[in-house]
Design an enzyme around this catalytic site. Structure first.
Site, PDB file in Angstrom:
ATOM      1  CD  GLU A  76      -3.026  -0.816   0.049  1.00 19.50           C
ATOM      2  OE1 GLU A  76      -3.399   0.346  -0.203  1.00 19.50           O
ATOM      3  OE2 GLU A  76      -3.406  -1.811  -0.602  1.00 19.50           O
ATOM      4  CB  SER A 365     -58.694 -18.934  31.748  1.00 23.78           C
ATOM      5  OG  SER A 365     -59.965 -19.223  31.210  1.00 23.78           O
TER       6      SER A 365
END
Length: 728
Positions: A76, A365
């Site tokens: 790089e 319930s």
């Protein structure tokens, strides 16, 4: 060569001449703060989720292998340590290529320039952006050391698959930490920045391998390694991971995704609510900024989830759906809360992206204990209060029916709930009052009520929206916590990158309140234990006493069980987000609870110190008592129409001591107690007396024929044979 020199001089002059037009590019006050993903941990310190915009884990340069550092520099920016931010030679060479191609194709950027671009600029390909990049790079070189700039670069660089920085790339492609990489693996990662997608080793391994060898050759050319080292690295077997990191699976792991999203949403809202300049931003913009802050702030978020209990929850739901043949369309949710604290220790919202743990569903319930407790808390009744269970038309023409169409007549409040009698339950809610019932539901933390719920049908779970599994578990926690409501919570604390606590229970302002008296909570807990022991919840039985209630909505669209032992309250819901009916009843949910809790207990995941081993499931007796509207002291004679048979726990018999009656056979001629073979059969009569007030003297006046029969030898023989037969 002359052309290169001319271009070089021209380029330098251009920077000098144009520098004045970029006076605002001053980073003297800038301080680098890495954009770190936030990590979410369970209570047992397991990583359960990550929040990020860019998947990055910042790693100091000293932990990054020298081979990887050298490989990156070789391909790089080989003159990284000798230039001062930009490399004129590289720029001129790239300029010649660009002139030849007629457009900006090559940038010639150094590592420092790439850092400048990532931190301050966009990725547009223009000459003005390139000039800004160089100016920023020069300033970066003055502000930071080469060591720091390289460290920033290795952490900021994009390396494919939403992965930023060499640590995450190492985890993604090799399931290793970066400091564990070999030379060959380091060279492969160093080859990615040029074209991360094209060289993605999970998709294009051959390309990635060819690029790796180019990197190794470049390292030889720059003197970083020997040809022998390069050849050995080229021969090294490179094993690319299968794409699933078994330690850090994904942004929102499937089994924890709904819990993680609860955490993320809560923190995002908190950050947005506490941002400055709120009046200048829309709600959408505030939320976006809050999300970005959470994604990049590097927070450590410590939650209440217990991964061992969570594992049991997921297995119980998934196995329960399969083993009960509910089919592919069935889904389920399970939420467990620690009643004494409100900690959500298990939270599974189902198999789809929709979080069913937070979706209101018809409770059936399971809503009954909530208003039963309210009525008891208001001292309108207790567990032994009698209710007449019979077909009844309530105001507005409401005519509820019991399951199976069976009615039990007079029953205690306890038995009404144990057997989930619909008609009797509506009477309980009616006695409490609709408005008071709604106020109690709100006190339980239920916030999904609507105006349309203010009717008696709510007594059986007929609601406009319903109740979420999270709220249901939180409500039942009150029964296990001496009547005290502790608001459920997910987050213990949040630390920033410096270790400062920036969010805790204090900031959450969690609610704690006494909803029921301690006596009421214990009474309901005792009744709900009977529901499991001998009522509708038998499928939830454990080796320790547990309390709970089943619930089923119309057409079996929702199957519930909500239960608890002292350390853990749990709601189990089965159904489908599209409201399909399921085959089966709420007993399936009760069995899932039983399987789940049995494993939690067996594996020692909760304390059993406060739990009681089961000795008997049924300690009830059947007694006869006077009807509630009868006064035993004002009655000359008690008839069958004046009494009813009820079932009670044996320990509750003293409660009815002034109402208990007994049916006794008497000799109606003498009024004495009838004794077989000592009183004439035609004089036998059944009479009802208050307990303890029946005749004690026995009749001894048989007919002449009876006396003769008793004296006959064959009669004595028959009696002897009968006794022998019985004893045999």
């Amino acid at each position: 060569m002359k052309k290169i020199k001319v271009l070089l001089i021209g380029f330098i002059l251009m920077i000098i001449l144009t520098g004045c037009s970029f006076e605002g590019l001053n980073i003297s006050d800038y301080e680098y703060h890495p954009k770190q993903k936030s990590l979410i941990y369970s209570s047992d310190q397991q990583l359960i989720g990550e929040v990020y915009n860019e998947n990055r884990t910042y790693t100091e340069l000293d932990k990054i292998p020298k081979d990887l550092q050298k490989a990156i520099i070789a391909v790089e920016d080989s003159r990284f340590y000798s230039h001062h931010g930009f490399d004129p030679i590289r720029i001129v060479k790239s300029a010649l290529v660009n002139l030849k191609e007629g457009e900006l194709e090559q940038g010639g950027s150094t590592i420092t320039q790439q850092v400048a671009k990532n931190l301050f600029l966009t990725h547009e390909k223009t000459f003005s952006r390139k000039i800004k990049e160089i100016i920023y790079a020069i300033q970066l070189e003055h502000k930071y050391s080469k060591h720091k700039i390289l460290e920033i670069y290795l952490n900021e660089i994009y390396l494919g698959q939403n992965t930023y920085g060499v640590q995450e790339a190492s985890r993604k492609y090799f399931h290793k930490n970066v400091w564990e990489l070999s030379l060959g693996e380091s060279a492969l990662i160093a080859g990615l920045p040029q074209a991360p997608s094209a060289y993605d080793p999970t998709k294009h391994f051959d390309r990635a391998k060819n690029r790796q060898e180019i990197v190794l050759d470049r390292m030889v050319a720059t003197g970083n390694i020997t040809p022998e080292q390069a050849n050995k690295a080229k021969q090294e077997k490179i094993i690319i991971a299968d794409g699933v990191d078994h330690q850090i699976t994904e942004k929102y792991p499937e089994e924890n995704q709904h819990f993680v999203r609860q955490v993320v949403n809560q923190l995002t809202n908190y950050i947005a609510d506490n941002m400055e300049n709120q009046e200048e931003l829309s709600k959408e913009e505030l939320k976006k900024r809050a999300e970005y802050q959470l994604q990049t702030g590097g927070y450590k978020i410590y939650t209440t989830l217990d991964t061992s209990i969570q594992e049991q929850a997921i297995d119980a739901i998934r196995n329960g759906i399969v083993s009960n043949g509910l089919g592919e369309s069935a889904n389920g949710a399970l939420v467990s809360i620690e009643p004494s604290t409100g900690k959500v220790v298990a939270y599974y919202g189902g198999k789809t992206d929709i979080d069913m743990g937070k979706q209101p569903r018809q409770p059936g319930s399971t809503i009954k204990p909530l208003y039963y407790a309210g009525a008891m808390n208001e001292q309108l009744m207790d567990s032994n209060t009698l209710i007449l269970d019979e077909p009844t038309e309530f105001p507005g023409g409401y005519k509820p029916k019991n399951y199976g169409g069976k009615y039990m007549g007079y029953v205690t409040t306890r038995e009404a709930l144990v057997h989930s009698l619909n008609n009797a339950s509506v009477k309980v809610m009616q006695s409490l009052g609709i408005k008071n019932t709604m106020e109690y539901l709100k006190e339980y933390g239920i916030d999904t009520l609507t105006k349309e719920d203010y009717h008696l049908a709510t007594a059986l779970g007929g609601m406009s929206k319903g109740i979420t599994p999270l709220d249901m578990a939180n409500a039942y926690s009150i029964f296990a916590n001496d009547g005290v409501y502790k608001e459920a919570y997910f987050i213990e604390k949040v630390e920033d990158m410096r270790g400062n606590i920036v969010y805790s229970k204090k900031e959450q302002q969690l609610n704690t309140r006494q909803v029921l008296s301690e006596n009421t909570a214990k009474e309901i807990q005792d009744i709900l234990t009977d529901v499991v022991n001998r009522g509708m919840g038998k499928s939830a039985r454990l080796s320790y006493y547990t309390a709970g209630k089943t619930g089923t909505s119309n057409d079996n669209k929702d199957l519930w069980f909500v239960g608890f032992v002292k350390p853990l309250a749990t709601s189990v819901w089965l159904g489908n987000e599209k409201n399909f009916s399921l085959q089966g009843g709420s007993g399936i949910s009760a069995r899932i609870y039983q399987n789940y809790m049995s494993n939690v207990i067996k594996k020692g995941l909760i304390s059993t110190n406060d739990l009681e081993k089961v000795t008997t499931y049924d300690d009830t007796i059947k007694i006869s008592i006077l009807l509630p509207d009868k006064n035993i002291n004002q009655m000359e004679e008690i008839t069958e129409e004046d009494i009813t048979d009820i079932v009670i726990p044996a320990g509750e018999i003293s409660y009815f001591k002034d109402q208990i009656v007994e049916k006794v056979e008497i000799d109606k001629k003498t009024g004495k107690k009838f004794v077989e073979d000592h009183c004439p059969e035609e004089n036998k009569e059944i009479k009802i007396y208050p307990e303890g007030q029946s005749p004690k003297e026995e009749c001894d006046d048989p007919h002449i024929f009876d006396k003769f029969k008793n004296l006959a030898p064959w009669h004595n023989q028959e009696k002897s044979q009968g006794k022998d037969k019985i004893s045999a």
